[in-house]
Each structure stands twice: as structure tokens, then as C-alpha cells.
Design a protein around this motif. Structure first.
Motif, PDB file in Angstrom:
ATOM      1  N   SER A  42     110.983  71.819-105.231  1.00  0.00           N
ATOM      2  CA  SER A  42     110.671  72.541-106.455  1.00  0.00           C
ATOM      3  C   SER A  42     111.306  73.922-106.377  1.00  0.00           C
ATOM      4  O   SER A  42     111.509  74.471-105.281  1.00  0.00           O
ATOM      5  N   TYR A  90     112.444  70.679-110.647  1.00  0.00           N
ATOM      6  CA  TYR A  90     112.179  69.768-109.534  1.00  0.00           C
ATOM      7  C   TYR A  90     113.307  68.748-109.406  1.00  0.00           C
ATOM      8  O   TYR A  90     113.947  68.396-110.392  1.00  0.00           O
ATOM      9  N   TYR A 116     102.042  74.797-109.288  1.00  0.00           N
ATOM     10  CA  TYR A 116     103.094  73.903-109.756  1.00  0.00           C
ATOM     11  C   TYR A 116     104.089  73.563-108.657  1.00  0.00           C
ATOM     12  O   TYR A 116     105.060  72.866-108.888  1.00  0.00           O
ATOM     13  N   GLN A 117     103.822  74.055-107.444  1.00  0.00           N
ATOM     14  CA  GLN A 117     104.850  73.929-106.424  1.00  0.00           C
ATOM     15  C   GLN A 117     105.223  72.496-106.113  1.00  0.00           C
ATOM     16  O   GLN A 117     106.370  72.196-105.809  1.00  0.00           O
ATOM     17  N   LYS A 118     104.238  71.629-106.140  1.00  0.00           N
ATOM     18  CA  LYS A 118     104.508  70.264-105.689  1.00  0.00           C
ATOM     19  C   LYS A 118     103.647  69.296-106.463  1.00  0.00           C
ATOM     20  O   LYS A 118     102.425  69.370-106.404  1.00  0.00           O
ATOM     21  N   VAL A 119     104.272  68.416-107.195  1.00  0.00           N
ATOM     22  CA  VAL A 119     103.583  67.324-107.880  1.00  0.00           C
ATOM     23  C   VAL A 119     104.064  66.046-107.215  1.00  0.00           C
ATOM     24  O   VAL A 119     105.264  65.732-107.249  1.00  0.00           O
ATOM     25  N   THR A 120     103.152  65.325-106.591  1.00  0.00           N
ATOM     26  CA  THR A 120     103.544  64.132-105.830  1.00  0.00           C
ATOM     27  C   THR A 120     103.044  62.878-106.527  1.00  0.00           C
ATOM     28  O   THR A 120     101.961  62.868-107.118  1.00  0.00           O
ATOM     29  N   TYR A 136     113.484  64.803-107.734  1.00  0.00           N
ATOM     30  CA  TYR A 136     112.817  63.654-107.135  1.00  0.00           C
ATOM     31  C   TYR A 136     113.868  62.582-106.915  1.00  0.00           C
ATOM     32  O   TYR A 136     114.914  62.569-107.562  1.00  0.00           O
ATOM     33  N   TYR A 195     109.707  76.035-113.926  1.00  0.00           N
ATOM     34  CA  TYR A 195     109.687  75.290-112.671  1.00  0.00           C
ATOM     35  C   TYR A 195     110.617  74.100-112.806  1.00  0.00           C
ATOM     36  O   TYR A 195     110.589  73.383-113.799  1.00  0.00           O
ATOM     37  N   TYR A 220      98.105  69.660-106.208  1.00  0.00           N
ATOM     38  CA  TYR A 220      96.956  70.186-105.485  1.00  0.00           C
ATOM     39  C   TYR A 220      96.767  71.678-105.672  1.00  0.00           C
ATOM     40  O   TYR A 220      95.694  72.199-105.513  1.00  0.00           O
ATOM     41  N   PHE A 280     109.142  63.221-103.901  1.00  0.00           N
ATOM     42  CA  PHE A 280     109.382  64.640-104.162  1.00  0.00           C
ATOM     43  C   PHE A 280     110.419  65.159-103.176  1.00  0.00           C
ATOM     44  O   PHE A 280     110.334  64.915-101.980  1.00  0.00           O
ATOM     45  N   SER A 309     110.533  76.781-104.084  1.00  0.00           N
ATOM     46  CA  SER A 309     109.101  76.995-104.010  1.00  0.00           C
ATOM     47  C   SER A 309     108.479  76.122-102.923  1.00  0.00           C
ATOM     48  O   SER A 309     107.661  76.581-102.135  1.00  0.00           O
ATOM     49  N   GLU A 310     108.868  74.868-102.912  1.00  0.00           N
ATOM     50  CA  GLU A 310     108.414  73.960-101.872  1.00  0.00           C
ATOM     51  C   GLU A 310     109.436  72.853-101.698  1.00  0.00           C
ATOM     52  O   GLU A 310     110.137  72.507-102.644  1.00  0.00           O
TER      53      GLU A 310
END
Lengths: 111, 112
Positions: free
Chosen positions: B48, B33, A96-100, B35, B31, A93, B45, B55-56
Motif C-alpha cells: 500500500s 494498492y 487503510y494500510q492493509k486490506v487483506t 495485489y 491510498y 484491521y 496483498f 505504507s505497508e
């Protein structure tokens, strides 16, 4: 949560037929991506469509995006047995912080 | 094509034990991640990481979880005190400047 929902959850078709999978999401997005996962393996990127695009093609794949309906579809034409896998849509959204990821569609292509 | 590598491929641990899952992201990616996926279902998720900080993170990523980039190549996920419900496949991924995510093959964690 902006996680997408795929529809159908499972799809079984004959080799040579087309397969269509749908994805709906909840919030505004920057881009939408489709990934494939063979059983128990890591996800592999298939195609990315940006929020200002409506349709994109890559080989036998065709992706559409309707931001007004917050939905996307993935069409695989002339399916092959090797296309048997799970397919996931993924939304980013902002940045790049969050890809769901969505819930996935399990596709079975019968030879 | 460059790959994300994860070790170990399988990890069995006793409830309450600490585990560290390791990942080597693609070298020019910025970046990273984590999961997780339970029994081939939805891909959730966790967190990140960018520029050496989170980051989140999701609501799943509570105080039992931590991430670290201990050197220039590794990216780790630590679970301090594992619970039965932590049993899952854990995937590491990286991207940026590429927008597409590159995934590792995963670590199957079994908590007994």
C-alpha cells in the motif's frame, strides 16, 4: 497473517435458492468487506460492515458479523444465474494500510 | 462511476527482464494498492502507498519489487528481474477517503 478463510470453497445452487458464504479471520478488525469477482476480472465492492455492527442489508445481500467468533457470513437471497462469481471477504484491521482478502468462495447458480 | 485503469491488460516477458505495470487510480483517492492473484485463487496483498511512500508491504514484496508515483496521476509497480513464479494477474486498487476499494481490471503477467 490475518487473512480470512471462506467456507465453503465452492457452492452450487439452483436459481431462486439462497446462498450463504462464511468468512473467518484471525485478528481484531476495523471493518469487514465483501467483494465479488467475475471470472478473470477485477473485484467489485459489495458491502461493508463495521466492527461495531452486527448485521447489514443491501438489496438481496445480508451480511452478519460476530466479532467474538471472528466470523462473518454473506447471504444472497433469491439467487440468479448472474450471481455466478467468486466472493471474497476482506478485512482491514487498522486504518487503510492493509486490506487483506480471504481465499474466496466460488458460487455457481444453475438456471 | 469513476474507474481505476490499468495498462497493459496483458504482458509477456522473458525471465530476468524488468517489467513495469501501470495504473491510474481514481483522482481523489489517496491510498493506492497492488495485489496479485495466481490462477484465480487467493488475492494476495503486495503493498500500500500513501503520501508518496510505502505504507505497508507484505513478505512477497521483496527487493525485486518497487512502486512509484511518477506524476500526479500514475502509480506503477516495477519488477526488476522477473521470475517464473511472478506470473499472475496484478490488480491495482485505490481508496480513501472512501473505505471501499476500487479495483482496476488487472494486468495478466506471463513470465516465460
Amino acid at each position: 497473517s490475518q487473512q480470512g478463510e471462506e467456507d465453503p470453497q465452492a457452492l452450487s445452487i439452483q436459481e431462486g435458492e439462497n446462498a450463504t458464504m462464511n468468512c473467518s479471520y484471525k485478528t481484531s478488525i476495523n471493518n469487514l468487506q465483501w467483494y465479488r469477482q467475475n471470472s478473470g476480472r477485477g473485484l467489485v465492492h459489495l458491502i461493508l460492515i463495521r466492527s461495531n455492527e452486527r448485521e447489514k442489508h443491501s438489496g438481496r445481500l445480508r451480511v452478519t458479523l460476530d466479532t467474538s467468533k471472528k466470523s462473518s457470513s454473506l447471504l444472497i437471497t433469491a439467487s440468479r444465474a448472474a450471481d455466478t462469481a467468486s466472493y471474497f471477504c476482506a478485512t482491514a484491521y487498522w486504518g487503510y494500510q492493509k486490506v487483506t482478502f480471504g481465499t474466496g468462495t466460488k458460487l455457481q447458480v444453475i438456471p | 462511476e469513476p474507474e481505476v485503469t490499468q495498462t497493459p491488460s496483458h504482458q509477456v516477458t522473458q525471465m530476468g527482464q524488468e517489467v513495469i505495470l501501470r495504473c491510474v487510480p481514481i483522482s481523489n483517492h489517496l491510498y493506492f494498492y497492488w495485489y496479485r492473484q495466481i490462477l484465480g485463487q487467493k488475492v494476495e496483498f503486495l503493498v500500500s502507498f500513501y503520501n508518496n511512500e510505502i505504507s505497508e508491504k507484505s513478505e512477497i514484496f521483496d527487493d525485486q519489487f518497487s512502486v512509484e508515483r511518477p506524476d500526479g496521476s500514475n502509480f506503477t509497480l516495477k519488477i526488476r528481474s522477473t521470475k517464473l513464479e511472478d506470473s499472475a494477474m496484478y490488480f491495482c486498487a485505490s481508496n480513501y477517503p472512501s473505505e471501499k476499494l476500487f479495483f482496476g481490471s488487472g494486468t495478466q503477467l506471463s513470465v516465460l
